[in-house]
Design an enzyme around this catalytic site. Structure first.
Site, PDB file in Angstrom:
ATOM      1  N   GLU A   1      78.956  18.210  54.740  1.00  0.00           N
ATOM      2  CA  GLU A   1      77.704  17.498  54.460  1.00  0.00           C
ATOM      3  C   GLU A   1      77.867  15.980  54.496  1.00  0.00           C
ATOM      4  OE1 GLU A   1      74.651  18.521  54.162  1.00  0.00           O
ATOM      5  OE2 GLU A   1      74.914  20.682  53.984  1.00  0.00           O
TER       6      GLU A   1
ATOM      7  N   ASP B   1      68.331  13.572  52.301  1.00  0.00           N
ATOM      8  CA  ASP B   1      69.364  14.230  51.502  1.00  0.00           C
ATOM      9  C   ASP B   1      70.322  13.167  50.985  1.00  0.00           C
ATOM     10  OD1 ASP B   1      68.223  16.711  52.202  1.00  0.00           O
ATOM     11  OD2 ASP B   1      69.385  16.751  54.050  1.00  0.00           O
TER      12      ASP B   1
END
EC number: 3.2.1.17
Length: 140
Positions: free
Chosen positions: A50, A68
């Site tokens: 990520e 995000d």
């Protein structure tokens, strides 16, 4: 020209937002925060894919206009309040900026909440972490 040099010097002296961990430092910190040992390799895998273990990452805009945040790339539409003031369900009850700091406590607590409500598949990178996982055995 002097003003340019001063600006460059100030920019270089300004503290960078966030820090970069590695697999073992993340595993140790999460363990110290009470995360079950059998989950640590999965969390390390998710953080690697990520954010490359970087706490200060804000991802590009998603299809719905959300972003995000942090080492686990937690979404601001559902889990944290974006700095823009845009609507958020803010299920973790915190500012998204709290997910960008050197202290990963807020990120870990919020990620655990995401996991408890949606499972590992809440992370789009989970398919990288469903088979082989990075070893954390030598980290402790």
């Amino acid at each position: 020209m002097k003003a340019f040099i001063v600006l460059v010097a100030l920019a270089m002296a300004a503290p960078a937002l966030g820090r970069t961990l590695d697999r073992c430092s993340l595993a140790r910190e999460m363990s110290n925060l009470g995360v079950p040992r059998d989950q640590l390799a999965r969390w390390a895998c998710i953080a690697e894919h990520e954010s490359s273990y970087r706490t200060g990452v804000v991802g590009p805009e998603n299809y719905n206009g959300s972003n995000d945040y942090g080492i686990f790339q937690i979404n601001n539409y559902y889990w944290c309040a974006p700095p823009s003031g845009r609507f958020s369900y803010n299920e973790c009850g915190l500012s998204c900026n709290a997910l960008l700091t050197d202290d990963i406590t807020h990120s870990v607590r919020c990620a655990q909440k995401v996991l408890s409500q949606q499972g590992w598949s809440a992370w789009s990178t989970w398919h990288y972490c469903s088979g082989w996982l990075p070893s954390i055995d030598g980290c402790f």
